[in-house]
Motif scaffolding. Structure first.
Motif, PDB file in Angstrom:
ATOM      1  N   GLU A 291       1.192  -1.078 -16.166  1.00  0.00           N
ATOM      2  CA  GLU A 291       1.973  -0.771 -14.973  1.00  0.00           C
ATOM      3  C   GLU A 291       3.352  -0.280 -15.405  1.00  0.00           C
ATOM      4  O   GLU A 291       3.972  -0.851 -16.294  1.00  0.00           O
ATOM      5  CB  GLU A 291       2.093  -2.005 -14.075  1.00  0.00           C
ATOM      6  N   HIS A 292       3.826   0.806 -14.778  1.00  0.00           N
ATOM      7  CA  HIS A 292       5.093   1.418 -15.159  1.00  0.00           C
ATOM      8  C   HIS A 292       5.839   1.884 -13.906  1.00  0.00           C
ATOM      9  O   HIS A 292       5.226   2.240 -12.902  1.00  0.00           O
ATOM     10  CB  HIS A 292       4.881   2.661 -16.044  1.00  0.00           C
ATOM     11  N   TRP A 293       7.181   1.919 -14.017  1.00  0.00           N
ATOM     12  CA  TRP A 293       7.939   2.712 -13.060  1.00  0.00           C
ATOM     13  C   TRP A 293       8.000   4.116 -13.651  1.00  0.00           C
ATOM     14  O   TRP A 293       8.334   4.306 -14.813  1.00  0.00           O
ATOM     15  CB  TRP A 293       9.354   2.169 -12.852  1.00  0.00           C
TER      16      TRP A 293
ATOM     17  N   MET B 129       5.741   3.444  -8.577  1.00  0.00           N
ATOM     18  CA  MET B 129       5.042   2.658  -9.586  1.00  0.00           C
ATOM     19  C   MET B 129       3.758   3.402  -9.972  1.00  0.00           C
ATOM     20  O   MET B 129       3.104   4.007  -9.139  1.00  0.00           O
ATOM     21  CB  MET B 129       4.693   1.270  -9.043  1.00  0.00           C
ATOM     22  N   PHE B 130       3.425   3.364 -11.256  1.00  0.00           N
ATOM     23  CA  PHE B 130       2.228   4.027 -11.770  1.00  0.00           C
ATOM     24  C   PHE B 130       1.396   2.994 -12.516  1.00  0.00           C
ATOM     25  O   PHE B 130       1.873   2.372 -13.466  1.00  0.00           O
ATOM     26  CB  PHE B 130       2.625   5.183 -12.705  1.00  0.00           C
TER      27      PHE B 130
ATOM     28  N   LYS C  85       0.824  -1.215   0.000  1.00  0.00           N
ATOM     29  CA  LYS C  85       0.000   0.000   0.000  1.00  0.00           C
ATOM     30  C   LYS C  85       0.853   1.258   0.000  1.00  0.00           C
ATOM     31  O   LYS C  85       0.489   2.273  -0.586  1.00  0.00           O
ATOM     32  CB  LYS C  85      -0.923  -0.004   1.217  1.00  0.00           C
ATOM     33  N   VAL C  86       2.006   1.210   0.673  1.00  0.00           N
ATOM     34  CA  VAL C  86       2.881   2.383   0.763  1.00  0.00           C
ATOM     35  C   VAL C  86       3.677   2.574  -0.524  1.00  0.00           C
ATOM     36  O   VAL C  86       3.791   3.682  -1.048  1.00  0.00           O
ATOM     37  CB  VAL C  86       3.837   2.256   1.970  1.00  0.00           C
ATOM     38  N   THR C  87       4.254   1.483  -1.052  1.00  0.00           N
ATOM     39  CA  THR C  87       5.161   1.597  -2.205  1.00  0.00           C
ATOM     40  C   THR C  87       4.487   1.406  -3.551  1.00  0.00           C
ATOM     41  O   THR C  87       5.082   1.722  -4.583  1.00  0.00           O
ATOM     42  CB  THR C  87       6.277   0.549  -2.083  1.00  0.00           C
ATOM     43  N   LYS C  88       3.240   0.847  -3.572  1.00  0.00           N
ATOM     44  CA  LYS C  88       2.535   0.515  -4.831  1.00  0.00           C
ATOM     45  C   LYS C  88       3.248  -0.597  -5.609  1.00  0.00           C
ATOM     46  O   LYS C  88       3.008  -0.787  -6.791  1.00  0.00           O
ATOM     47  CB  LYS C  88       2.397   1.757  -5.738  1.00  0.00           C
ATOM     48  N   ILE C  89       4.145  -1.340  -4.933  1.00  0.00           N
ATOM     49  CA  ILE C  89       4.839  -2.462  -5.559  1.00  0.00           C
ATOM     50  C   ILE C  89       4.031  -3.736  -5.295  1.00  0.00           C
ATOM     51  O   ILE C  89       3.616  -3.982  -4.161  1.00  0.00           O
ATOM     52  CB  ILE C  89       6.273  -2.623  -5.003  1.00  0.00           C
TER      53      ILE C  89
ATOM     54  N   PHE D   6      12.876  -1.030  -6.698  1.00  0.00           N
ATOM     55  CA  PHE D   6      11.989  -1.659  -5.721  1.00  0.00           C
ATOM     56  C   PHE D   6      12.663  -1.810  -4.358  1.00  0.00           C
ATOM     57  O   PHE D   6      12.047  -1.593  -3.313  1.00  0.00           O
ATOM     58  CB  PHE D   6      11.537  -3.021  -6.236  1.00  0.00           C
ATOM     59  N   VAL D   7      13.937  -2.207  -4.370  1.00  0.00           N
ATOM     60  CA  VAL D   7      14.674  -2.376  -3.105  1.00  0.00           C
ATOM     61  C   VAL D   7      14.775  -1.032  -2.383  1.00  0.00           C
ATOM     62  O   VAL D   7      14.596  -0.937  -1.162  1.00  0.00           O
ATOM     63  CB  VAL D   7      16.071  -2.967  -3.375  1.00  0.00           C
ATOM     64  N   LYS D   8      15.036   0.018  -3.126  1.00  0.00           N
ATOM     65  CA  LYS D   8      15.151   1.346  -2.534  1.00  0.00           C
ATOM     66  C   LYS D   8      13.824   1.781  -1.909  1.00  0.00           C
ATOM     67  O   LYS D   8      13.784   2.325  -0.798  1.00  0.00           O
ATOM     68  CB  LYS D   8      15.593   2.344  -3.612  1.00  0.00           C
ATOM     69  N   GLU D   9      12.714   1.537  -2.624  1.00  0.00           N
ATOM     70  CA  GLU D   9      11.387   1.887  -2.102  1.00  0.00           C
ATOM     71  C   GLU D   9      11.062   1.065  -0.844  1.00  0.00           C
ATOM     72  O   GLU D   9      10.508   1.582   0.127  1.00  0.00           O
ATOM     73  CB  GLU D   9      10.326   1.633  -3.185  1.00  0.00           C
TER      74      GLU D   9
END
Length: 305
Positions: free
Chosen positions: A227-229, A244-245, A23-27, A52-55
């Motif tokens: 889905e995109h970064w 993520m969008f 929910k926080v990272t959208k990953i 993703f690791v950074k998020e």
């Protein structure tokens, strides 16, 4: 401790579930599970692994930059982290060179104005010739009247007085017609997005556009059903979006009024729709999905010096 295990330990220490992190990272949860297991092959590519690791690290309260440095050996090689900085640092010569093609964007407007003026000139020319044909007839009718004045008495003198009145009415009608042909209207200028440069940077495509005839307010809108970064920032590094969008975030509306340039960096470029003040941005035909692509938009019509 491996990178995935350390992230999982930090998450559990904060009593957070994978759904909370999602929910926080959208990953997506399946990618978060893959990170904790160290299964980086399940990611779309090396760029997404590092992003993703950074998020994830940020979401569990770790210092993301320090964490990435400590585990640099476990992560895929950063082949494109310097690309944004490279694109920002433009020499004065490159900024100036992108202006010259913008001159040609005004040619269609000039051609339309010239065509309108040409049409108005032809209308005036033919109408003027039509009025000129009527003038000899008026002169001819006046000639016989003058002869009658010389040969007849006082009774005939009243007849030639009507001829000048008719000629005067004809002249006034001609003046009114000519006045009507002098009216013209200039077409309004509509906003345009002009592709002025195509380059590559560490394997990534870079497209530069000029926004012509920009309004006082500038609205950037992004839409997708995939889905995109996505990264969006100005030329000074101010971030408008970095995550993520996906379709559940769309449409993404960003007010970039007052900015000189806007930089976008995103994956799956063919599935992302970008509009500026209602004008659709068309990517070059060479751009394909599965690539990371960058777009620069000069909002004042040319690259800032």
């Amino acid at each position: 401790m491996e990178i995935g295990a350390k992230l999982k330990e930090a998450r559990e220490a904060k009593n957070l579930s994978l759904d909370d992190i999602q929910k926080v990272t959208k990953i997506q949860t399946r990618y978060l599970q893959a990170i904790e297991k160290g299964n980086f092959s399940a990611m779309p590519g090396s760029f997404y692994v590092r992003a993703f690791v950074k998020e994830y690290a940020t979401a569990v309260g770790l210092d993301a930059e320090v964490f990435m440095e400590e585990h640099a050996s476990e992560l895929p090689k950063a082949t494109n982290e310097s690309s944004v900085q490279y694109s920002r640092v433009r020499s004065r010569g490159e900024a100036t060179s992108s202006k010259s093609p913008a001159i040609f964007s005004f040619l269609p407007t000039v051609i339309v104005v010239l065509l309108i003026l040409g049409i108005l000139f032809l209308v005036w020319f033919f109408r003027s010739n039509g009025n000129g044909d009527a003038d000899p007839e008026q002169v001819d009718t006046g000639g016989p009247d003058e002869v009658l004045v010389e040969d007849t008495g006082s009774d005939s003198e009243e007849q030639p007085e009507e001829a000048p009145d008719e000629a005067t009415e004809g002249d006034e009608g001609g003046e009114t017609t000519d006045g009507e042909t002098n009216q013209s209207e200039e077409p309004a200028n509509e906003p345009q997005l002009k592709l002025v440069e195509e380059t590559t940077d560490d394997g990534e495509g870079v497209s530069t556009y000029d926004l012509i005839n920009a309004d006082d307010t500038i609205q950037l809108v992004l839409n997708t059903d995939k889905e995109h970064w996505l990264e969006v920032e100005n030329d000074k590094g101010k971030s408008f979006y970095n995550a993520m969008f996906a379709s559940n975030n769309a449409p993404l509306e960003l007010d970039v009024t007052g900015e000189q340039r806007v930089h976008l960096r995103f994956g799956n470029p063919r599935d992302l729709q970008i509009t500026v003040n209602g004008v659709s941005l068309q990517l070059p035909e060479t751009v394909e999905n599965g690539q990371i692509h960058q777009v620069w938009i000069n909002l004042n019509g040319s690259a800032a010096e």
